[in-house]
Design an enzyme around this catalytic site. Sequence first.
Site, PDB file in Angstrom:
ATOM      1  N   LYS A   1       0.843  -1.203   0.000  1.00 28.25           N
ATOM      2  CA  LYS A   1       0.000   0.000   0.000  1.00 28.25           C
ATOM      3  C   LYS A   1       0.875   1.249   0.000  1.00 28.25           C
ATOM      4  CE  LYS A   1      -1.831  -1.441   3.818  1.00 28.25           C
ATOM      5  NZ  LYS A   1      -2.605  -1.722   5.033  1.00 28.25           N
TER       6      LYS A   1
ATOM      7  N   THR B   1      -8.741   9.667   8.478  1.00 31.24           N
ATOM      8  CA  THR B   1      -8.363   8.440   7.758  1.00 31.24           C
ATOM      9  C   THR B   1      -8.082   7.281   8.715  1.00 31.24           C
ATOM     10  OG1 THR B   1      -6.083   9.191   7.800  1.00 31.24           O
ATOM     11  CG2 THR B   1      -7.350   9.668   5.788  1.00 31.24           C
TER      12      THR B   1
ATOM     13  N   GLY C   1      -8.232   3.932  10.340  1.00 34.76           N
ATOM     14  CA  GLY C   1      -8.815   2.635   9.984  1.00 34.76           C
ATOM     15  C   GLY C   1      -8.749   2.266   8.514  1.00 34.76           C
ATOM     16  N   THR C   2      -8.001   3.018   7.724  1.00 38.44           N
ATOM     17  CA  THR C   2      -7.952   2.738   6.279  1.00 38.44           C
ATOM     18  C   THR C   2      -7.441   1.323   5.964  1.00 38.44           C
ATOM     19  OG1 THR C   2      -5.846   3.902   6.315  1.00 38.44           O
ATOM     20  CG2 THR C   2      -7.719   5.098   5.404  1.00 38.44           C
ATOM     21  N   GLY C   3      -6.385   0.920   6.658  1.00 38.17           N
ATOM     22  CA  GLY C   3      -5.776  -0.386   6.361  1.00 38.17           C
ATOM     23  C   GLY C   3      -6.710  -1.536   6.713  1.00 38.17           C
ATOM     24  N   CYS C   4      -7.365  -1.440   7.883  1.00 38.12           N
ATOM     25  CA  CYS C   4      -8.315  -2.496   8.298  1.00 38.12           C
ATOM     26  C   CYS C   4      -9.454  -2.572   7.294  1.00 38.12           C
ATOM     27  CB  CYS C   4      -8.909  -2.167   9.669  1.00 38.12           C
ATOM     28  SG  CYS C   4      -7.700  -1.971  10.977  1.00 38.12           S
TER      29      CYS C   4
END
Length: 270
Positions: free
Chosen positions: A181, A212, A214-217
């Site tokens: 990412k 932003t 929590g974007t990865g989860c």
Amino acid sequence: MTSHQPGQAPPLVLTVAGSDSGGGAGIQADLKTMLANGVHGMSVIAAVTAQNSLGVQGYWELPPEAVRAQLDSVLSDIGVDAVKTGMLASKPLVELVAEVLGEVAAPVVVDPVGVSKHGDSLLAQDAVEAVRTKLLPVATVVTPNLFEVEQLTGVKVVDESGMLAAAEAVKELGPAWVLVKGGHLPGEPADLLFDGTSEYRYTAERHDNRHTHGTGCTLASAIASNLAKGEPVPEAVEKAKRYVTGAIAEGFPLGAGIGPVDHGWNLHRS
Ligand SMILES: Nc1ncnc2c1ncn2[C@@H]1O[C@H](COP(=O)(O)OP(=O)(O)O)[C@@H](O)[C@H]1O
Ligand SMILES: Cc1ncc(COP(=O)(O)OP(=O)(O)O)c(N)n1
């Protein structure tokens, strides 16, 4: 959005992760993402964080027997069409989850969570080696951000041209697919998917929204949801990227710091 007939079970997705008391990341983000992507979400809680928009104030991991019991309950009765892992906190938990998921036939999406956006550690230092040697080999897709790539492989990425070398280094650790990412690089948020042979690049508009959390989860759970519906990995990632981009665009203020993305943005629209 609908992926099943009325009265029939939707695709089944399990998250094995940590709880975020503020509701923006972790288990809470995963379950909201699953609902918004038309699957039935289930959870195995590995750790509990005291967390808000300002950071992580503390965390407590569950005993391995409690995590194993939750896994056994879900797997022995309900079953899974895909699994997503997030914050696993400790070496014993990483080893346990890797051992159990190694026996599961469904695709496994590993978000190798190391630190939160605020820089708070969510993984014990001695657990990194277990992620590298035990968890990554059972992953269908692993979704490291650039800090996690460096933590796992030592490869530092400073611009988009370094992402393929990073993906190759993570691929060496055994996952079937790697999604590096690039959200933390300046410019367009570009991600690179790699299976050892083919490369797929996903770009999107950057939203200069500070909310932003929590974007990865959210991205990893959306990928797992799409895999549970039977999408091939490149399409599952493409749709998940579209979903997370929309959620970031509509992130909202909450508390005094970084607010969450809007997991329900696509539902408000329909
Ligand atoms: N400001 C942004 N605008 C649009 N997409 C973003 C932005 N920041 C991150 N992304 C995308 O969000 C997804 C999650 O990436 P990232 O934020 O790097 O993960 P993590 O939460 O693990 O650090 C990736 O697809 C990334 O490209
Ligand atoms: C309980 C818990 N799990 C994971 C994270 C990290 O999530 P992520 O999606 O990478 O979001 P940010 O922390 O980067 O906003 C977390 N914070 N808490």
